[in-house]
Write a protein that holds these residues in place. Structure first.
Motif, mmCIF file in Angstrom:
data_model
loop_
_atom_site.group_PDB
_atom_site.id
_atom_site.type_symbol
_atom_site.label_atom_id
_atom_site.label_comp_id
_atom_site.label_asym_id
_atom_site.label_seq_id
_atom_site.Cartn_x
_atom_site.Cartn_y
_atom_site.Cartn_z
ATOM 1 N N LYS A 1 0.816 -1.220 0.000
ATOM 2 C CA LYS A 1 0.000 0.000 0.000
ATOM 3 C C LYS A 1 0.848 1.267 0.000
ATOM 4 C CE LYS A 1 -0.562 0.310 5.046
ATOM 5 N NZ LYS A 1 -1.539 0.315 6.161
ATOM 6 N N THR A 2 2.134 1.155 0.335
ATOM 7 C CA THR A 2 3.008 2.335 0.345
ATOM 8 C C THR A 2 3.630 2.610 -1.022
ATOM 9 O OG1 THR A 2 5.021 1.104 0.949
ATOM 10 C CG2 THR A 2 3.572 1.814 2.751
ATOM 11 N N LEU A 3 3.397 1.739 -1.995
ATOM 12 C CA LEU A 3 4.004 1.885 -3.312
ATOM 13 C C LEU A 3 3.176 2.795 -4.209
ATOM 14 C CD1 LEU A 3 4.848 -1.870 -4.037
ATOM 15 C CD2 LEU A 3 6.415 -0.123 -3.156
ATOM 16 N N SER A 4 3.841 3.504 -5.084
ATOM 17 C CA SER A 4 3.140 4.233 -6.145
ATOM 18 C C SER A 4 2.671 3.230 -7.201
ATOM 19 C CB SER A 4 4.072 5.254 -6.782
ATOM 20 O OG SER A 4 5.108 4.601 -7.503
ATOM 21 N N GLY A 5 1.850 3.698 -8.138
ATOM 22 C CA GLY A 5 1.378 2.818 -9.195
ATOM 23 C C GLY A 5 2.520 2.254 -10.025
ATOM 24 N N GLY A 6 3.481 3.105 -10.346
ATOM 25 C CA GLY A 6 4.626 2.648 -11.128
ATOM 26 C C GLY A 6 5.481 1.655 -10.367
ATOM 27 N N GLU A 7 5.665 1.880 -9.063
ATOM 28 C CA GLU A 7 6.440 0.953 -8.248
ATOM 29 C C GLU A 7 5.748 -0.400 -8.138
ATOM 30 O OE1 GLU A 7 8.823 3.911 -5.154
ATOM 31 O OE2 GLU A 7 6.759 3.323 -4.713
ATOM 32 N N ALA A 8 4.435 -0.376 -7.952
ATOM 33 C CA ALA A 8 3.687 -1.631 -7.860
ATOM 34 C C ALA A 8 3.810 -2.431 -9.156
ATOM 35 C CB ALA A 8 2.221 -1.347 -7.548
ATOM 36 N N GLN A 9 3.789 -1.743 -10.297
ATOM 37 C CA GLN A 9 3.925 -2.448 -11.559
ATOM 38 C C GLN A 9 5.322 -3.026 -11.711
ATOM 39 O OE1 GLN A 9 2.493 -4.415 -13.768
ATOM 40 N NE2 GLN A 9 0.996 -2.790 -14.059
ATOM 41 N N ARG A 10 6.324 -2.344 -11.191
ATOM 42 C CA ARG A 10 7.682 -2.883 -11.235
ATOM 43 C C ARG A 10 7.824 -4.113 -10.354
ATOM 44 N NH1 ARG A 10 11.761 1.764 -10.005
ATOM 45 N NH2 ARG A 10 9.975 3.075 -9.465
ATOM 46 N N VAL A 11 7.125 -4.137 -9.225
ATOM 47 C CA VAL A 11 7.113 -5.340 -8.383
ATOM 48 C C VAL A 11 6.485 -6.495 -9.159
ATOM 49 C CG1 VAL A 11 6.212 -6.402 -6.276
ATOM 50 C CG2 VAL A 11 7.073 -4.058 -6.214
ATOM 51 N N SER A 12 5.414 -6.205 -9.891
ATOM 52 C CA SER A 12 4.774 -7.231 -10.709
ATOM 53 C C SER A 12 5.744 -7.788 -11.755
ATOM 54 C CB SER A 12 3.537 -6.642 -11.392
ATOM 55 O OG SER A 12 2.920 -7.564 -12.239
ATOM 56 N N LEU A 13 6.550 -6.918 -12.359
ATOM 57 C CA LEU A 13 7.547 -7.376 -13.323
ATOM 58 C C LEU A 13 8.610 -8.235 -12.649
ATOM 59 C CD1 LEU A 13 8.075 -4.145 -15.455
ATOM 60 C CD2 LEU A 13 7.126 -6.325 -16.253
ATOM 61 N N ALA A 14 9.053 -7.826 -11.455
ATOM 62 C CA ALA A 14 10.033 -8.621 -10.716
ATOM 63 C C ALA A 14 9.471 -10.001 -10.400
ATOM 64 C CB ALA A 14 10.437 -7.900 -9.428
ATOM 65 N N ARG A 15 8.195 -10.058 -10.022
ATOM 66 C CA ARG A 15 7.554 -11.337 -9.702
ATOM 67 C C ARG A 15 7.486 -12.241 -10.935
ATOM 68 N NH1 ARG A 15 1.798 -10.634 -7.215
ATOM 69 N NH2 ARG A 15 1.416 -9.893 -9.335
ATOM 70 N N ALA A 16 7.306 -11.636 -12.103
ATOM 71 C CA ALA A 16 7.307 -12.434 -13.334
ATOM 72 C C ALA A 16 8.711 -12.918 -13.676
ATOM 73 C CB ALA A 16 6.729 -11.611 -14.485
ATOM 74 N N LEU A 17 9.688 -12.042 -13.555
ATOM 75 C CA LEU A 17 11.050 -12.379 -13.975
ATOM 76 C C LEU A 17 11.730 -13.367 -13.043
ATOM 77 C CD1 LEU A 17 12.244 -8.845 -15.099
ATOM 78 C CD2 LEU A 17 11.787 -10.817 -16.574
ATOM 79 N N VAL A 18 11.343 -13.384 -11.766
ATOM 80 C CA VAL A 18 11.974 -14.297 -10.818
ATOM 81 C C VAL A 18 11.720 -15.752 -11.210
ATOM 82 C CG1 VAL A 18 10.087 -14.592 -9.155
ATOM 83 C CG2 VAL A 18 12.445 -14.574 -8.336
ATOM 84 N N ARG A 19 10.724 -15.986 -12.048
ATOM 85 C CA ARG A 19 10.423 -17.332 -12.529
ATOM 86 C C ARG A 19 11.277 -17.726 -13.722
ATOM 87 N NH1 ARG A 19 6.926 -15.444 -9.360
ATOM 88 N NH2 ARG A 19 5.363 -16.732 -8.335
ATOM 89 N N ARG A 20 12.167 -16.848 -14.144
ATOM 90 C CA ARG A 20 13.071 -17.076 -15.270
ATOM 91 C C ARG A 20 12.316 -17.603 -16.490
ATOM 92 N NH1 ARG A 20 18.402 -17.012 -13.654
ATOM 93 N NH2 ARG A 20 18.777 -16.788 -15.872
ATOM 94 N N PRO A 21 11.303 -16.846 -16.956
ATOM 95 C CA PRO A 21 10.441 -17.364 -18.028
ATOM 96 C C PRO A 21 11.147 -17.421 -19.376
ATOM 97 C CG PRO A 21 9.924 -15.073 -17.590
ATOM 98 C CD PRO A 21 10.917 -15.485 -16.539
ATOM 99 N N ASP A 22 10.786 -18.417 -20.148
ATOM 100 C CA ASP A 22 11.162 -18.456 -21.563
ATOM 101 C C ASP A 22 10.154 -17.660 -22.382
ATOM 102 O OD1 ASP A 22 13.449 -20.204 -21.329
ATOM 103 O OD2 ASP A 22 12.034 -21.805 -20.886
ATOM 104 N N LEU A 23 8.958 -17.431 -21.795
ATOM 105 C CA LEU A 23 7.927 -16.621 -22.436
ATOM 106 C C LEU A 23 7.334 -15.682 -21.390
ATOM 107 C CD1 LEU A 23 5.984 -15.900 -24.776
ATOM 108 C CD2 LEU A 23 4.514 -17.783 -23.987
ATOM 109 N N LEU A 24 7.442 -14.389 -21.642
ATOM 110 C CA LEU A 24 6.879 -13.370 -20.756
ATOM 111 C C LEU A 24 5.671 -12.751 -21.450
ATOM 112 C CD1 LEU A 24 7.019 -11.594 -18.209
ATOM 113 C CD2 LEU A 24 8.606 -10.096 -19.447
ATOM 114 N N LEU A 25 4.520 -12.816 -20.781
ATOM 115 C CA LEU A 25 3.267 -12.314 -21.328
ATOM 116 C C LEU A 25 2.873 -11.044 -20.579
ATOM 117 C CD1 LEU A 25 1.635 -15.835 -21.359
ATOM 118 C CD2 LEU A 25 2.303 -14.555 -23.404
ATOM 119 N N LEU A 26 2.706 -9.957 -21.309
ATOM 120 C CA LEU A 26 2.412 -8.661 -20.718
ATOM 121 C C LEU A 26 1.060 -8.174 -21.228
ATOM 122 C CD1 LEU A 26 5.932 -7.005 -21.234
ATOM 123 C CD2 LEU A 26 5.083 -8.167 -19.194
#
Length: 265
Positions: free
Chosen positions: A141-166
């Motif tokens: 709740k302390t994150l800005s909208g842009g920061e929250a979206q960056r956390v979402s990207l980090a959560r996707a990338l931590v899975r080391r995807p061969d396919l990233l869907l945005l």
């Protein structure tokens, strides 16, 4: 007949370096004759699609044309389909809404769902990649909208995807934050060497980021344009403007229609 298959995950390289689509063999996504109907109406009707490993593809189209439906199918979230779909086993999704759990610290949101004990060091490594290394312990709740979206990207990338869907991940951001997020996604793609499918309504964003832009219409891929422009791209350069104009025409924006846009392209 319906086939939904996943290819085995490739081994994780110790230090991934982007080699570009031409350096890869094979196909990351292979779709043939895909049909998805809702209440008897075919939103996707006989769609064919290939995405090469390491390729960045942007998908444009009017609301309701089936873009997000296609993305959900590739993510494995919707399997009520006809046709054949083959995707990498290791894939991840970032949606327009970050979908962070408010009762978990930021770092725990990043590694949410990974097997084994929650690894804070791993979470902080990927948060650092998106510029949030110092925000690991805060509440969402302390994150800005842009920061929250960056956390979402980090959560996707931590899975080391061969396919990233945005799925329109920048749609809710203001113009300045959106520009920063677009640049970040381009950098992350170059670093992680994964195939990307970006669903967006923003033609300029598609041309800015993608190797190839697809326009979806009438349940299939109606138009395809290669983006053979050097990176980083200048949105004011004549070739960029010409391609953006042709794609807008494909979407029915401006005085020309799809036929004229094909001639321009």
């Amino acid at each position: 007949m319906t086939t939904y298959a996943t290819t085995p995950a490739a081994p994780d390289p110790a230090a991934p370096l982007r080699k570009g689509p031409a350096a890869h063999d094979g196909t990351a996504v292979h779709v043939r004759g895909l049909v998805r109907a809702f209440a008897g109406r075919r939103v996707i009707d006989g769609l064919d699609l290939d995405i090469r490993p390491g390729e960045f593809v942007a998908l444009l189209g009017h609301s309701g044309c089936g873009k997000s439906t296609l993305l959900r199918i590739l993510a494995g979230l919707d399997r009520d389909i006809e046709g054949a779909v083959t995707v990498p086993r290791r894939r991840a999704v970032a949606f327009q809404a970050p979908r962070l759990l408010p009762w978990k610290r930021v770092w725990r949101n990043v590694v949410l769902g990974l097997p084994g004990r929650a690894d804070r060091v791993l979470a902080e490594r990927y948060l650092a990649e998106v510029g949030l290394g110092q925000r690991a312990s805060v509440w969402p709740k302390t994150l800005s909208g842009g920061e929250a979206q960056r956390v979402s990207l980090a959560r996707a990338l931590v899975r080391r995807p061969d396919l990233l869907l945005l799925d329109e991940p920048f749609g809710a951001l203001d113009a300045l934050t959106r520009s920063t997020a677009q640049r970040l996604v381009g950098e992350l793609w170059a670093r992680h060497d994964c195939a990307v499918l970006l669903v967006t309504h923003d033609v300029e964003e598609a041309v800015l980021l993608a190797d190839r832009v697809l326009v979806m219409r009438d349940g299939g891929i109606a138009h395809e344009a290669a983006v053979d422009l050097p990176r980083p791209r200048d949105i004011g350069a004549p070739p960029f403007v010409a391609l953006r104009t042709a794609l807008l025409a494909q979407l029915g924006v401006g005085a020309t229609g799809p036929a004229a846009a094909d001639a321009t392209a």
